[in-house]
Design a protein around this motif. Structure first.
Motif, mmCIF file in Angstrom:
data_model
loop_
_atom_site.group_PDB
_atom_site.id
_atom_site.type_symbol
_atom_site.label_atom_id
_atom_site.label_comp_id
_atom_site.label_asym_id
_atom_site.label_seq_id
_atom_site.Cartn_x
_atom_site.Cartn_y
_atom_site.Cartn_z
ATOM 1 N N LYS A 76 51.594 -10.542 -52.610
ATOM 2 C CA LYS A 76 52.465 -9.406 -52.842
ATOM 3 C C LYS A 76 52.284 -8.419 -51.700
ATOM 4 C CE LYS A 76 54.082 -6.485 -56.593
ATOM 5 N NZ LYS A 76 53.905 -6.132 -58.015
ATOM 6 N N GLY A 77 53.394 -8.040 -51.118
ATOM 7 C CA GLY A 77 53.314 -7.116 -49.989
ATOM 8 C C GLY A 77 54.678 -6.873 -49.390
ATOM 9 N N GLU A 78 54.693 -6.459 -48.135
ATOM 10 C CA GLU A 78 55.943 -6.104 -47.451
ATOM 11 C C GLU A 78 56.650 -7.347 -46.943
ATOM 12 O OE1 GLU A 78 56.278 -2.510 -44.837
ATOM 13 O OE2 GLU A 78 56.547 -4.034 -43.291
ATOM 14 N N TYR A 299 66.838 -5.928 -43.895
ATOM 15 C CA TYR A 299 66.284 -5.782 -45.245
ATOM 16 C C TYR A 299 64.778 -5.594 -45.141
ATOM 17 C CZ TYR A 299 64.737 -7.019 -49.957
ATOM 18 O OH TYR A 299 64.139 -7.015 -51.191
ATOM 19 N N LYS A 300 64.252 -4.727 -46.053
ATOM 20 C CA LYS A 300 62.809 -4.492 -46.079
ATOM 21 C C LYS A 300 62.403 -4.063 -47.484
ATOM 22 C CE LYS A 300 59.182 -1.943 -43.580
ATOM 23 N NZ LYS A 300 58.923 -0.974 -42.511
ATOM 24 N N ASN A 301 61.352 -4.699 -48.031
ATOM 25 C CA ASN A 301 60.838 -4.359 -49.348
ATOM 26 C C ASN A 301 59.320 -4.368 -49.289
ATOM 27 O OD1 ASN A 301 60.214 -3.990 -52.013
ATOM 28 N ND2 ASN A 301 61.416 -5.712 -52.782
ATOM 29 N N LYS A 302 58.712 -3.226 -49.581
ATOM 30 C CA LYS A 302 57.258 -3.114 -49.478
ATOM 31 C C LYS A 302 56.533 -3.694 -50.684
ATOM 32 C CE LYS A 302 57.306 0.993 -46.516
ATOM 33 N NZ LYS A 302 56.840 2.390 -46.354
ATOM 34 N N GLU A 303 57.262 -4.010 -51.767
ATOM 35 C CA GLU A 303 56.639 -4.531 -52.984
ATOM 36 C C GLU A 303 57.214 -5.896 -53.342
ATOM 37 O OE1 GLU A 303 54.158 -3.130 -54.618
ATOM 38 O OE2 GLU A 303 54.073 -1.413 -53.271
ATOM 39 N N SER A 304 57.216 -6.806 -52.415
ATOM 40 C CA SER A 304 57.789 -8.136 -52.640
ATOM 41 C C SER A 304 56.718 -9.153 -53.031
ATOM 42 C CB SER A 304 58.499 -8.633 -51.373
ATOM 43 O OG SER A 304 59.637 -7.856 -51.086
ATOM 44 N N THR A 344 59.635 -16.914 -48.308
ATOM 45 C CA THR A 344 60.748 -16.534 -49.181
ATOM 46 C C THR A 344 60.296 -15.455 -50.160
ATOM 47 O OG1 THR A 344 61.830 -18.692 -49.054
ATOM 48 C CG2 THR A 344 62.327 -17.353 -50.985
ATOM 49 N N GLU A 345 61.166 -14.483 -50.371
ATOM 50 C CA GLU A 345 60.903 -13.436 -51.349
ATOM 51 C C GLU A 345 61.327 -13.933 -52.734
ATOM 52 O OE1 GLU A 345 62.130 -8.750 -51.956
ATOM 53 O OE2 GLU A 345 63.621 -10.200 -51.277
ATOM 54 N N VAL A 346 60.456 -13.781 -53.717
ATOM 55 C CA VAL A 346 60.755 -14.155 -55.102
ATOM 56 C C VAL A 346 61.009 -12.878 -55.886
ATOM 57 C CG1 VAL A 346 59.900 -15.267 -57.198
ATOM 58 C CG2 VAL A 346 59.367 -16.252 -54.960
#
Length: 375
Positions: A76-78, A299-304, A344-346
């Motif tokens: 889990k992270g960015e 796209y960017k998500n710090k909690e992926s 891959t982001e889940v």
């Protein structure tokens, strides 16, 4: 199926044991009897398993031998996603230099690919007729100035008419303007570089007659460079001015970070793309038409929750992967987010704390017993 006859076999083993002596032959006889029993029991066990499996498929999965696997941890992270495209270095100072006068080409020192400085001569056009007109005008102007000066002195002494004075003045000034115009035309007979740059194309040859407007050179400046790339229309509204861009130049092994400076507003009907312009700072090694690779962050998500892409499988229900829980493989259905490189982001199905089946993930099934190899 024949029933399993264990009692007669056990009775035989007791008889053999009671009649045996401590001798070697007796031990061998006892061993052979036990092997015979074991072989018959294994055969009967196998037959029973096959019959039960036909009626209960889950029985085979539950009793299958443990598979040797390795695992990987979901993390889990960015997570950052990039649009990766190929672009070309262009210059805002990409101009076509045309002839501004009529004449025959006397000299073309410029060659294709030649780097030149501002003011350097690219070609010379024959301007003999202009030079002769200049000489004639200079003679006429000399006379007109003499007449004007005398007429001006007379006019100051109140001699002569104002019309005579104005006519002399008008003739002198008209000749001066005509001479200046011819000298300007003469200067245009020498074609010079408008700024520092490179001669891309030479379109004239020695001895060729040119007219005003005839294309002579394609010239590209070395400053005001930018990168242009074609982006799929599926990213319309996703990319915007100011987005971060990572640019790499394979030919010079150089990487830098910059930003999107402009977004095109027209879709090319031939390839369904739109133009993206990326700002390029002044880098001496970078030249016009150089190939570059752009990674534009969209796209960017710090909690992926992030997993290796190659571990994700699919069936009629959707995407899934296998996790390990207490030595048992569990089939977990997931919902994918973005994929970039090998990750891959889940977005649904995992929390990021799971242990995922890595090597052996294609051999396991739901509820399979697994044995994790210690590396």
């Amino acid at each position: 199926m024949k029933p399993i006859k264990l009692l007669p076999l056990l009775a035989l083993s007791i008889v053999v044991a009671s009649c045996a002596t401590d001798g070697l032959d007796a031990k061998k006889a006892e061993l052979e009897a036990l092997k015979s029993q074991l072989s018959e029991i294994n055969t009967q066990i196998k037959a029973l398993e096959e019959e039960i499996t036909k009626e209960d498929p889950e029985f085979a999965a539950a009793n299958k031998k443990s598979l040797l696997i390795t695992t990987a941890a979901a993390k889990k992270g960015e997570f950052t996603h990039y649009v990766e495209v190929t672009g070309s270095v262009l210059s805002k100072k990409n101009v076509s230099i045309s002839s501004e006068t009529v004449g025959r080409i006397l000299d073309v020192p410029a060659i294709e690919g030649m780097r030149v400085s501002k003011g350097q001569v690219l070609a010379t056009i024959d301007a003999e007729s202009i030079q002769r007109n200049i000489e004639e005008l200079e003679n006429n102007l000399s006379l007109a100035r003499t007449v004007f000066e005398k007429q001006e002195r007379l006019w100051k002494q109140k001699i002569g008419t104002e019309i005579q004075y104005l006519e002399a003045k008008n003739r002198k000034e008209g000749l001066e303007k005509s001479l200046a115009s011819l000298k300007t035309q003469l200067s245009k007979a020498v074609v010079k570089a408008p700024f520092n740059g490179t001669v891309e194309t030479v379109r004239v040859r020695l001895g060729e007659l040119v007219q005003p407007g005839t294309p002579m050179f394609q010239f590209v400046g070395e400053s005001d460079l930018f990168i242009e790339a074609d982006i799929s229309e599926s990213y319309v509204g996703v990319l915007s001015k100011g987005d971060s861009v990572e640019v790499s130049f394979p030919s010079i092994n150089k990487t830098m970070k910059t930003k999107v400076s402009a977004i095109g507003s027209i879709i090319n009907p031939n390839n369904r793309t739109f133009k993206v312009e990326v700002f390029l700072p002044n880098i001496p090694e970078v030249k016009p038409n150089m190939i570059s690779v752009l990674k534009i962050q969209d796209y960017k998500n710090k909690e992926s929750v992030i997993v290796p892409t190659h571990l994700i499988l699919a069936d009629n229900r959707g995407d899934y992967l296998f996790t390990v829980e207490n030595g048992i493989a569990k089939k977990k259905y997931i919902k994918r987010g973005y994929t970039f490189a090998d990750e891959t982001e889940v977005v649904e199905g995992l929390t990021g704390t799971e242990t995922i089946v890595d090597k052996g993930f294609r051999e396991v099934g739901d509820n399979f017993s697994v044995n994790v190899a210690k590396l």
